[in-house]
Scaffold this motif. Structure first.
Motif, PDB file in Angstrom:
ATOM      1  N   ALA A   1      14.316   1.982  -8.329  1.00  0.00           N
ATOM      2  CA  ALA A   1      15.058   1.014  -7.176  1.00  0.00           C
ATOM      3  C   ALA A   1      13.490   1.709  -5.975  1.00  0.00           C
ATOM      4  N   VAL A   2      12.677   0.882  -5.123  1.00  0.00           N
ATOM      5  CA  VAL A   2      12.704   1.424  -3.729  1.00  0.00           C
ATOM      6  C   VAL A   2      12.722   0.538  -2.657  1.00  0.00           C
ATOM      7  N   THR A   3      12.399   1.518  -1.865  1.00  0.00           N
ATOM      8  CA  THR A   3      12.348   0.490   0.142  1.00  0.00           C
ATOM      9  C   THR A   3      11.068   0.655   0.482  1.00  0.00           C
ATOM     10  N   VAL A   4      10.784  -0.072   0.638  1.00  0.00           N
ATOM     11  CA  VAL A   4       8.765   0.677   2.516  1.00  0.00           C
ATOM     12  C   VAL A   4       9.049  -0.149   3.246  1.00  0.00           C
TER      13      VAL A   4
ATOM     14  N   LEU B   1      -5.033  -5.951   9.787  1.00  0.00           N
ATOM     15  CA  LEU B   1      -3.597  -5.459   9.876  1.00  0.00           C
ATOM     16  C   LEU B   1      -4.150  -4.147   9.626  1.00  0.00           C
ATOM     17  N   ALA B   2      -2.516  -3.054   9.668  1.00  0.00           N
ATOM     18  CA  ALA B   2      -3.058  -1.815   9.953  1.00  0.00           C
ATOM     19  C   ALA B   2      -1.305  -1.679  10.236  1.00  0.00           C
ATOM     20  N   GLY B   3      -1.027  -0.245  10.150  1.00  0.00           N
ATOM     21  CA  GLY B   3      -0.133   0.430   9.918  1.00  0.00           C
ATOM     22  C   GLY B   3       0.699   1.134   9.198  1.00  0.00           C
ATOM     23  N   THR B   4       1.382   2.224   9.051  1.00  0.00           N
ATOM     24  CA  THR B   4       1.853   2.587   8.479  1.00  0.00           C
ATOM     25  C   THR B   4       3.933   2.364   8.023  1.00  0.00           C
ATOM     26  N   LEU B   5       3.380   2.489   6.851  1.00  0.00           N
ATOM     27  CA  LEU B   5       5.533   2.504   6.089  1.00  0.00           C
ATOM     28  C   LEU B   5       5.289   3.015   5.414  1.00  0.00           C
ATOM     29  N   THR B   6       6.849   3.958   5.218  1.00  0.00           N
ATOM     30  CA  THR B   6       7.409   5.110   4.543  1.00  0.00           C
ATOM     31  C   THR B   6       7.890   4.428   3.202  1.00  0.00           C
ATOM     32  N   VAL B   7       8.013   5.144   2.248  1.00  0.00           N
ATOM     33  CA  VAL B   7       8.809   4.946   0.676  1.00  0.00           C
ATOM     34  C   VAL B   7       9.998   5.708   0.732  1.00  0.00           C
ATOM     35  N   SER B   8      11.133   4.463   0.389  1.00  0.00           N
ATOM     36  CA  SER B   8      12.697   5.217   0.105  1.00  0.00           C
ATOM     37  C   SER B   8      12.778   4.688  -0.999  1.00  0.00           C
ATOM     38  N   PRO B   9      13.522   6.020  -1.730  1.00  0.00           N
ATOM     39  CA  PRO B   9      13.768   6.969  -1.701  1.00  0.00           C
ATOM     40  C   PRO B   9      12.763   7.536  -1.468  1.00  0.00           C
ATOM     41  N   ALA B  10      12.424   9.585  -1.536  1.00  0.00           N
ATOM     42  CA  ALA B  10      10.923   9.916  -1.244  1.00  0.00           C
ATOM     43  C   ALA B  10      10.087   9.871  -2.322  1.00  0.00           C
ATOM     44  N   THR B  11       8.911   9.684  -2.509  1.00  0.00           N
ATOM     45  CA  THR B  11       8.085   9.157  -3.671  1.00  0.00           C
ATOM     46  C   THR B  11       7.102  10.365  -3.571  1.00  0.00           C
ATOM     47  N   THR B  12       6.897  10.945  -4.702  1.00  0.00           N
ATOM     48  CA  THR B  12       5.198  12.008  -4.926  1.00  0.00           C
ATOM     49  C   THR B  12       3.988  11.131  -6.386  1.00  0.00           C
ATOM     50  N   ILE B  13       3.238  11.556  -5.859  1.00  0.00           N
ATOM     51  CA  ILE B  13       2.041  11.374  -6.746  1.00  0.00           C
ATOM     52  C   ILE B  13       2.012  12.052  -6.802  1.00  0.00           C
ATOM     53  N   ASN B  14       1.227  12.587  -8.158  1.00  0.00           N
ATOM     54  CA  ASN B  14       1.119  13.167  -8.917  1.00  0.00           C
ATOM     55  C   ASN B  14      -0.260  13.368 -10.170  1.00  0.00           C
TER      56      ASN B  14
ATOM     57  N   VAL C   1       0.864  -0.832   0.372  1.00  0.00           N
ATOM     58  CA  VAL C   1      -0.237   0.289  -0.292  1.00  0.00           C
ATOM     59  C   VAL C   1       0.187   1.522   0.477  1.00  0.00           C
ATOM     60  N   SER C   2       2.084   1.104   0.164  1.00  0.00           N
ATOM     61  CA  SER C   2       2.645   2.302   1.052  1.00  0.00           C
ATOM     62  C   SER C   2       3.424   2.660   0.222  1.00  0.00           C
ATOM     63  N   MET C   3       3.570   1.888  -1.051  1.00  0.00           N
ATOM     64  CA  MET C   3       4.609   1.928  -1.906  1.00  0.00           C
ATOM     65  C   MET C   3       4.938   1.738  -3.281  1.00  0.00           C
ATOM     66  N   ILE C   4       3.336   1.438  -3.364  1.00  0.00           N
ATOM     67  CA  ILE C   4       2.717   1.075  -4.969  1.00  0.00           C
ATOM     68  C   ILE C   4       2.599   2.258  -5.393  1.00  0.00           C
ATOM     69  N   ALA C   5       2.128   2.785  -6.510  1.00  0.00           N
ATOM     70  CA  ALA C   5       1.409   3.868  -7.136  1.00  0.00           C
ATOM     71  C   ALA C   5       0.934   3.907  -8.234  1.00  0.00           C
ATOM     72  N   ALA C   6       0.552   4.009  -8.932  1.00  0.00           N
ATOM     73  CA  ALA C   6      -0.075   3.780 -10.524  1.00  0.00           C
ATOM     74  C   ALA C   6      -0.803   4.273 -11.602  1.00  0.00           C
ATOM     75  N   ALA C   7      -1.065   3.946 -12.998  1.00  0.00           N
ATOM     76  CA  ALA C   7      -2.174   4.881 -13.402  1.00  0.00           C
ATOM     77  C   ALA C   7      -3.638   4.287 -12.934  1.00  0.00           C
ATOM     78  N   SER C   8      -4.638   5.260 -12.355  1.00  0.00           N
ATOM     79  CA  SER C   8      -5.823   4.261 -12.516  1.00  0.00           C
ATOM     80  C   SER C   8      -6.348   5.062 -13.707  1.00  0.00           C
ATOM     81  N   ALA C   9      -7.732   4.101 -14.005  1.00  0.00           N
ATOM     82  CA  ALA C   9      -8.364   3.585 -15.480  1.00  0.00           C
ATOM     83  C   ALA C   9      -9.297   5.416 -15.413  1.00  0.00           C
ATOM     84  N   ALA C  10      -9.524   6.039 -14.152  1.00  0.00           N
ATOM     85  CA  ALA C  10     -10.226   7.658 -14.261  1.00  0.00           C
ATOM     86  C   ALA C  10      -9.656   8.826 -14.179  1.00  0.00           C
TER      87      ALA C  10
END
Length: 157
Positions: free
Chosen positions: A34-37, A144-157, A15-24
Motif C-alpha cells: 500500500a502507498v499514499t501519494v 497541471l503542475a505540482g509536487t507529490l511525495t510517495v509514502s512509504p519512501a519509495t526507490t526506483i532502481n 506521476v509521483s507514486m507509480i513506477a513500473a518496468a519499461s520495455a527498454a
C-alpha cells in the motif's frame, strides 16, 4: 470546470507514486504494498490563468515490483474557482522509465467542457525524497503542475 482539478490531481499523484518496468529496461520499485501519494497540485485551462486552482491532494494505491496503480483520491481546494473532486478516471497506472523519470500510462479527466486525456506523460522522479515534480504540463485543453511525495519512501532502481 469542477472536474479539472481532478485532472491535475490525478496526473500529479499518478506521476509521483507509480513506477513500473519499461520495455527498454526493467526497473524495480521498492518497497511494494500500500502507498499514499500526497502533495499540492495546481490545475487550470491552457491559456487561461484565472482558472488556476490549487488543491491539496492525496492518492492511495498499491506498489508492486513493476510499478504503482492509483485507485483512490481525495482532494481539498486551497484556492481558485475549480473543484478539487470528481472527474479523474481511476485506476491510473504509471511506469518507471528510469530511476529519474516516470511515465503516466494514461490519464483521463472528465470536465464540464469535455474530457482531457493524455498518454505517456513523462515527469521527473526524485529517489532521494521519493517525490515527483510535474512541471506545467498540458493534457488536452487542461493544464497541471505540482509536487507529490510517495509514502512509504519509495526507490526506483
Amino acid at each position: 470546470m469542477k472536474y479539472m482539478s481532478k485532472v491535475a490531481v490525478a496526473a500529479f499523484a499518478a506521476v509521483s507514486m507509480i513506477a513500473a518496468a519499461s520495455a527498454a529496461s526493467a526497473q524495480t520499485v521498492s518497497p511494494t504494498g500500500a502507498v499514499t501519494v500526497s502533495g499540492q497540485l495546481t490545475q487550470g485551462l491552457n491559456g487561461v490563468s484565472w482558472f488556476d486552482t490549487v488543491c491539496n491532494t492525496t492518492f492511495t494505491g498499491t506498489a508492486d515490483a513493476a510499478g504503482f496503480t492509483l485507485t483512490g483520491i481525495s482532494s481539498v481546494k486551497v484556492s481558485g474557482p475549480l473543484s478539487c473532486d470528481d472527474g479523474i478516471q481511476l485506476p491510473v497506472r504509471i511506469n518507471a522509465l528510469s530511476s529519474s523519470q516516470l511515465s503516466i500510462e494514461e490519464l483521463v479527466v472528465d470536465t464540464r467542457l469535455g474530457s482531457c486525456s493524455g498518454t505517456d506523460i513523462r515527469v521527473p522522479w526524485n529517489n532521494a525524497n521519493s517525490s515527483v515534480t510535474v512541471p506545467t504540463t498540458a493534457i488536452g485543453f487542461c493544464r497541471l503542475a505540482g509536487t507529490l511525495t510517495v509514502s512509504p519512501a519509495t526507490t526506483i532502481n
